[in-house]
Design an enzyme around this catalytic site. Structure first.
Site, PDB file in Angstrom:
ATOM      1  N   CYS A 193       0.993  -1.292   0.078  1.00 15.18           N
ATOM      2  CA  CYS A 193       0.060   0.028   0.025  1.00 15.18           C
ATOM      3  C   CYS A 193       0.792   1.389   0.070  1.00 15.18           C
ATOM      4  O   CYS A 193       2.176   1.203   0.317  1.00 15.18           O
ATOM      5  CB  CYS A 193      -0.974   0.042   1.239  1.00 15.18           C
ATOM      6  SG  CYS A 193      -1.653  -1.561   1.535  1.00 15.18           S
ATOM      7  N   ARG A 218       4.160   0.788  -6.342  1.00 13.70           N
ATOM      8  CA  ARG A 218       4.164  -0.293  -5.271  1.00 13.70           C
ATOM      9  C   ARG A 218       3.172  -1.316  -5.592  1.00 13.70           C
ATOM     10  O   ARG A 218       3.117  -2.186  -4.896  1.00 13.70           O
ATOM     11  CB  ARG A 218       3.824   0.336  -4.071  1.00 13.70           C
ATOM     12  CG  ARG A 218       4.824   1.537  -3.767  1.00 13.70           C
ATOM     13  CD  ARG A 218       4.405   2.544  -2.684  1.00 13.70           C
ATOM     14  NE  ARG A 218       4.167   1.758  -1.398  1.00 13.70           N
ATOM     15  CZ  ARG A 218       5.479   1.968  -0.565  1.00 13.70           C
ATOM     16  NH1 ARG A 218       6.500   2.462  -0.664  1.00 13.70           N
ATOM     17  NH2 ARG A 218       5.247   1.197   0.796  1.00 13.70           N
ATOM     18  N   TRP A 228      -3.213  -2.164  -1.525  1.00 10.19           N
ATOM     19  CA  TRP A 228      -2.830  -3.726  -1.928  1.00 10.19           C
ATOM     20  C   TRP A 228      -3.289  -4.882  -0.826  1.00 10.19           C
ATOM     21  O   TRP A 228      -2.889  -4.684   0.075  1.00 10.19           O
ATOM     22  CB  TRP A 228      -1.232  -3.877  -2.049  1.00 10.19           C
ATOM     23  CG  TRP A 228      -0.860  -4.896  -2.808  1.00 10.19           C
ATOM     24  CD1 TRP A 228      -0.474  -5.223  -4.152  1.00 10.19           C
ATOM     25  CD2 TRP A 228      -0.165  -6.284  -2.087  1.00 10.19           C
ATOM     26  NE1 TRP A 228      -0.101  -6.497  -4.265  1.00 10.19           N
ATOM     27  CE2 TRP A 228       0.282  -7.073  -3.272  1.00 10.19           C
ATOM     28  CE3 TRP A 228      -0.225  -6.595  -0.899  1.00 10.19           C
ATOM     29  CZ2 TRP A 228       0.683  -8.370  -2.842  1.00 10.19           C
ATOM     30  CZ3 TRP A 228       0.361  -7.850  -0.431  1.00 10.19           C
ATOM     31  CH2 TRP A 228       0.716  -8.793  -1.635  1.00 10.19           C
ATOM     32  N   ASN A 271      -0.641   0.867   6.097  1.00 10.55           N
ATOM     33  CA  ASN A 271       0.069   0.036   5.240  1.00 10.55           C
ATOM     34  C   ASN A 271       0.603  -1.229   5.944  1.00 10.55           C
ATOM     35  O   ASN A 271       1.254  -0.830   7.203  1.00 10.55           O
ATOM     36  CB  ASN A 271       1.089   0.688   4.301  1.00 10.55           C
ATOM     37  CG  ASN A 271       1.896  -0.015   3.492  1.00 10.55           C
ATOM     38  OD1 ASN A 271       1.571  -1.421   3.362  1.00 10.55           O
ATOM     39  ND2 ASN A 271       3.260   0.297   3.377  1.00 10.55           N
ATOM     40  N   GLY A 272       0.317  -2.341   5.978  1.00  6.07           N
ATOM     41  CA  GLY A 272       0.960  -3.334   6.750  1.00  6.07           C
ATOM     42  C   GLY A 272      -0.159  -4.228   7.221  1.00  6.07           C
ATOM     43  O   GLY A 272      -1.284  -4.289   6.536  1.00  6.07           O
ATOM     44  N   GLU A 320      16.567 -16.209 -12.609  1.00  2.00           N
ATOM     45  CA  GLU A 320      16.180 -14.858 -12.672  1.00  2.00           C
ATOM     46  C   GLU A 320      15.283 -14.746 -14.030  1.00  2.00           C
ATOM     47  O   GLU A 320      14.207 -14.181 -14.012  1.00  2.00           O
ATOM     48  CB  GLU A 320      17.450 -13.982 -12.692  1.00  2.00           C
ATOM     49  CG  GLU A 320      17.105 -12.391 -13.251  1.00  2.00           C
ATOM     50  CD  GLU A 320      16.125 -11.731 -12.265  1.00  2.00           C
ATOM     51  OE1 GLU A 320      15.581 -12.328 -11.215  1.00  2.00           O
ATOM     52  OE2 GLU A 320      15.528 -10.591 -12.676  1.00  2.00           O
ATOM     53  N   LYS A 343      11.440 -13.712 -14.098  1.00  3.08           N
ATOM     54  CA  LYS A 343      11.166 -12.462 -14.714  1.00  3.08           C
ATOM     55  C   LYS A 343       9.874 -12.978 -15.831  1.00  3.08           C
ATOM     56  O   LYS A 343       8.906 -11.979 -15.913  1.00  3.08           O
ATOM     57  CB  LYS A 343      12.388 -11.825 -15.721  1.00  3.08           C
ATOM     58  CG  LYS A 343      13.332 -11.140 -15.166  1.00  3.08           C
ATOM     59  CD  LYS A 343      13.068  -9.711 -14.823  1.00  3.08           C
ATOM     60  CE  LYS A 343      12.529  -9.383 -13.653  1.00  3.08           C
ATOM     61  NZ  LYS A 343      13.038  -9.695 -12.245  1.00  3.08           N
ATOM     62  N   GLU A 375       6.607 -13.542 -13.708  1.00  2.00           N
ATOM     63  CA  GLU A 375       5.988 -12.652 -12.877  1.00  2.00           C
ATOM     64  C   GLU A 375       5.261 -11.463 -13.547  1.00  2.00           C
ATOM     65  O   GLU A 375       4.553 -10.603 -13.426  1.00  2.00           O
ATOM     66  CB  GLU A 375       7.115 -11.929 -11.972  1.00  2.00           C
ATOM     67  CG  GLU A 375       8.171 -11.293 -12.335  1.00  2.00           C
ATOM     68  CD  GLU A 375       8.800 -10.395 -11.163  1.00  2.00           C
ATOM     69  OE1 GLU A 375       8.469  -9.825 -10.486  1.00  2.00           O
ATOM     70  OE2 GLU A 375      10.083 -10.337 -11.580  1.00  2.00           O
ATOM     71  N   HIS A 430      17.751 -35.431 -12.981  1.00  2.00           N
ATOM     72  CA  HIS A 430      17.244 -35.765 -11.651  1.00  2.00           C
ATOM     73  C   HIS A 430      15.836 -35.459 -11.526  1.00  2.00           C
ATOM     74  O   HIS A 430      15.146 -35.083 -10.436  1.00  2.00           O
ATOM     75  CB  HIS A 430      18.208 -35.133 -10.587  1.00  2.00           C
ATOM     76  CG  HIS A 430      19.553 -35.425 -10.889  1.00  2.00           C
ATOM     77  ND1 HIS A 430      20.060 -36.718 -10.281  1.00  2.00           N
ATOM     78  CD2 HIS A 430      20.617 -34.537 -11.247  1.00  2.00           C
ATOM     79  CE1 HIS A 430      21.283 -36.692 -10.436  1.00  2.00           C
ATOM     80  NE2 HIS A 430      21.650 -35.492 -11.238  1.00  2.00           N
ATOM     81  N   LYS A 440       5.847  -3.685  -5.548  1.00  2.00           N
ATOM     82  CA  LYS A 440       7.355  -3.451  -5.716  1.00  2.00           C
ATOM     83  C   LYS A 440       8.091  -3.637  -4.459  1.00  2.00           C
ATOM     84  O   LYS A 440       9.300  -4.223  -4.580  1.00  2.00           O
ATOM     85  CB  LYS A 440       7.391  -1.959  -6.192  1.00  2.00           C
ATOM     86  CG  LYS A 440       8.815  -1.578  -6.489  1.00  2.00           C
ATOM     87  CD  LYS A 440       9.473  -2.318  -7.764  1.00  2.00           C
ATOM     88  CE  LYS A 440      10.908  -2.139  -7.988  1.00  2.00           C
ATOM     89  NZ  LYS A 440      11.484  -2.916  -8.980  1.00  2.00           N
TER      90      LYS A 440
HETATM   91  C1  AGP Z   1      11.673  -8.973  -8.864  1.00  3.80           C
HETATM   92  O1  AGP Z   1      11.394  -8.644  -9.936  1.00  3.80           O
HETATM   93  C2  AGP Z   1      10.477  -8.993  -7.978  1.00  3.80           C
HETATM   94  N1  AGP Z   1       9.987  -7.600  -8.147  1.00  3.80           N
HETATM   95  C3  AGP Z   1      10.901  -9.290  -6.562  1.00  3.80           C
HETATM   96  O2  AGP Z   1      11.327 -10.799  -6.405  1.00  3.80           O
HETATM   97  C4  AGP Z   1      11.737  -8.206  -5.929  1.00  3.80           C
HETATM   98  O3  AGP Z   1      13.333  -8.594  -6.407  1.00  3.80           O
HETATM   99  C5  AGP Z   1      11.938  -8.807  -4.357  1.00  3.80           C
HETATM  100  O4  AGP Z   1      10.630  -8.499  -3.875  1.00  3.80           O
HETATM  101  C6  AGP Z   1      12.992  -8.025  -3.384  1.00  3.80           C
HETATM  102  O5  AGP Z   1      12.749  -7.009  -3.325  1.00  3.80           O
HETATM  103  P1  AGP Z   1      13.737  -5.830  -2.876  1.00  3.80           P
HETATM  104  O6  AGP Z   1      14.945  -5.859  -3.749  1.00  3.80           O
HETATM  105  O7  AGP Z   1      13.293  -4.477  -2.906  1.00  3.80           O
HETATM  106  O8  AGP Z   1      14.153  -6.234  -1.423  1.00  3.80           O
END
Ligand code: AGP
Length: 606
Positions: free
Chosen positions: A2, A27, A74, A98-99, A479, A483, A486, A502, A601
């Site tokens: 949020c 965010r 959120w 937020n939280g 990674e 990508k 997500e 395996h 984010k």
């Molecule tokens: C990566 O594309 C994602 N948005 C997510 O995995 C992100 O890397 C992770 O939440 C860590 O965030 P930070 O680097 O702000 O700690």
């Protein structure tokens, strides 16, 4: 997560609140709302979905008032519908949050027993009724807010305004960040400096447990024991120009293309190219005495840490323990004397990473962090910061922050190695030179982006995609899979190529694209065998390599030719093709590339 904003203004605030919320869109959110105090009365407008829906509401039902709160939600408790959107409000109080309030159920039961009627499923509404209950007992506004805060358990940042109080706003922080903005006869609250950039660059970050009482002329900050404290007012680095896609369709595209520039900035912070040396900040611990490096992070930042592990062990010859923060913090591993704990976080606010930092600090480790926001909580709780200079990263899917994190890890590993005498000056010069050439190589790759659009057409039809790599290309495979999944919502998995037999090979048939990240190094032949095993079962191989396609020894769906570079620099360069593959596939899928569904984010709650 949020986003929160509050304004004690000298002119009507509704439009400014929405502008600030727009700067918090990155965010991630699913509803939004604002509330203002006008002629002593509280009023609010809320809307599901994106901010444009709230703006439509405000066009038809405008809000005036020079005191107000705004929120992008959120959903954690309760569906993402208007009824659950913030601000939560009754005739006396409006609150944004937020939280997570962990004890909201018991508080809800207590308040319901007192006759309070709840309208929503949210934990936030509990705060509203708690403050109201103390007001009804005759406590004045600030005291009522403070008493309510004492009852809350969990991780939260919140802001409160009161009917009949046009020059009062209360903010509190226990976990997720909250900043006070100092204006000219105005005062602000915001989740971060980015939200407040249009109004002020003078920011005070609240600490955990702080409660801020704001008027237009002043702010008083009380710590968790109720003591009046002073927190520094600093000049924020966020600037009002940052929220701008330029001529890119998405922030993610812009940020992928910013990589040559921001990697150069980041490397310049640690390299003296004139003599080919790494200059690390004083770590506050003698590198030759470091017994172990522990690395912890989440998501993409964790994959950067995995690459860092390979480099630190290979060049500095220090054992590295690494784990995702959500596991590390509860595993409570024993940590050796003389250990350095290193945390990686773009936002510097990720709850699990912060909790692990606090665990390691309590275990007597020297704390260092690789962060993109130097005023973040993780940065402020570290003994030493190794900043990335990526600039604000708005796209939820991390790209430029990742390659900047790799840049810092590369310099860090070389600096440790030189200090420990595990590499020669010649080797240091060669490694520094390899890094210094990366921005140019990425620029070249980015000029040939069209080939990813064609590949994306084929990927977009897949149900499952497998990414394979060995050595430092294994985290790049992980990674790449993250990508893709997500932002395109296609299921993808990254695997160490040696693990194929395996289990994962059972997945392979003609419907499964296999992205193989394999520079022509000493592991290439082994990976080529894996490719042949995949091809023999009809798998469709996309090979990312500097080797000629013929070296694969099997048919390829596609060959992404890379320039020949020093093996050390491979992860920095090979991250770009997997970013571009994911981006163009997502664009074809029509997903919300910059704000993918369900994602935020910065994950500031567990
Ligand atoms: C990566 O594309 C994602 N948005 C997510 O995995 C992100 O890397 C992770 O939440 C860590 O965030 P930070 O680097 O702000 O700690």
């Amino acid at each position: 997560m949020c986003g929160i904003v509050g304004i004690l203004g000298n002119t009507p605030v509704a439009e400014h609140l929405v502008d600030a919320l727009r700067r918090l869109e990155y965010r991630g959110y699913d509803s939004a709302g604002i509330a203002t105090v006008e002629n002593g009365h509280l009023d609010r407008r809320r809307a599901e979905g994106k901010l444009k829906n709230l703006e439509q509401r405000l066009l038809s039902e405008p809000l005036k008032g020079r005191t107000g709160l705004g929120h992008t939600r959120w959903a954690t408790h309760g569906k993402p519908v208007e009824r659950n959107a913030h601000p939560h409000m009754n005739e006396r109080v409006a609150v944004v949050h937020n939280g997570i309030i962990e004890n909201f159920q018991e508080l809800r039961e207590e308040l319901t027993a007192k006759g309070h009627v709840f309208q929503t499923e949210t934990d936030t509404e509990t705060i509203l009724h708690l403050v109201s209950a103390y007001l009804e007992e005759g406590h004045e506004s600030v005291d009522a807010a403070k008493r309510a805060l004492q009852r809350l358990r969990g991780a939260f940042a919140l802001a409160i305004i009161f009917a009949g109080q046009d020059n009062l706003m209360v903010g509190a922080r226990e976990g997720p960040p909250l900043a006070v903005g100092h204006g000219d006869g105005e005062m602000y609250l915001g989740s971060d400096a980015i939200a407040l950039a249009p109004f002020t660059d003078t920011i005070t970050y609240l600490e955990d447990g702080d409660c801020a009482v704001l008027s237009r002329q002043s702010v008083q900050i009380f710590d968790r024991d109720g003591r009046l404290v002073t927190r520094p007012a600093i000049k924020s680095l966020a600037s009002s120009m940052l929220v701008d896609k330029g001529n890119y369709r998405h922030f993610m595209a812009k940020e992928i293309h910013e990589q040559p520039e921001v990697i150069s900035h980041t490397l310049a912070n640690y390299l003296d190219l004139s003599v080919g040396r790494v200059e690390l900040p004083d770590l506050g611990i003698d590198p030759s005495s470091i017994s172990q490096v522990s690395i912890s992070a989440c998501g993409t930042a964790y994959y950067a840490g995995l690459v860092g592990k390979y480099w630190i062990e290979r060049y500095a010859r220090i054992p590295v323990e690494i784990d995702v923060a959500s596991e590390f913090r509860y595993r409570e591993p024993p940590l050796p004397k003389g250990g350095l704990a290193l945390f990686v976080s773009q936002s510097g606010e990720t709850a699990d990473t912060l909790a692990t930092l606090r665990y390691c600090k309590a275990q007597g480790q020297r704390i260092a962090s690789i962060v993109n926001v130097r005023t973040s909580t993780i940065a402020r709780e570290s003994h030493v910061i190794l900043p990335t200079l990526a600039g604000p990263e708005i796209g939820v899917a991390s790209t430029k922050a990742f390659t900047c994190q790799l840049s810092v890890f590369a310099c860090f590993a070389i600096g440790l190695a030189r200090a420990r005498g595990t590499i020669t000056r010649e080797e240091e010069r060669a490694l520094v030179k390899a890094l210094s050439e990366i921005p140019r190589h990425i620029s070249t790759l980015l000029r040939d982006e069209d080939r990813y659009e064609d590949l994306a057409h084929r990927l977009s039809k897949a149900q499952d995609v497998l990414y394979l790599g060995r050595g430092t290309s294994y985290p790049i495979a992980l990674e790449g899979a993250l990508k893709l999944k997500e932002i395109s919502y296609i299921h993808a998995e990254g695997y160490a190529a040696g693990e194929l037999k395996h289990g994962p090979i059972a997945l392979i048939d003609e419907n499964v694209p296999v992205i193989v990240v394999a520079p022509q190094d000493q592991l290439f032949e082994k990976t080529a065998s894996n490719m042949q095993e995949v091809a023999a079962r009809g798998g469709r191989i996309v090979l990312v390599t500097d080797a000629p396609a013929s070296k694969a020894g099997c048919a390829l769906e596609a060959h992404i030719a890379m320039p020949e570079i020093h093996p050390f620099a491979v992860p920095l360069l090979y991250a770009v093709p997997v970013q571009l593959l994911a981006y163009h596939t997502a664009v074809l899928m029509g997903t919300d590339v910059d704000q993918p569904r369900n994602l935020a984010k910065s994950v500031t709650v567990e």
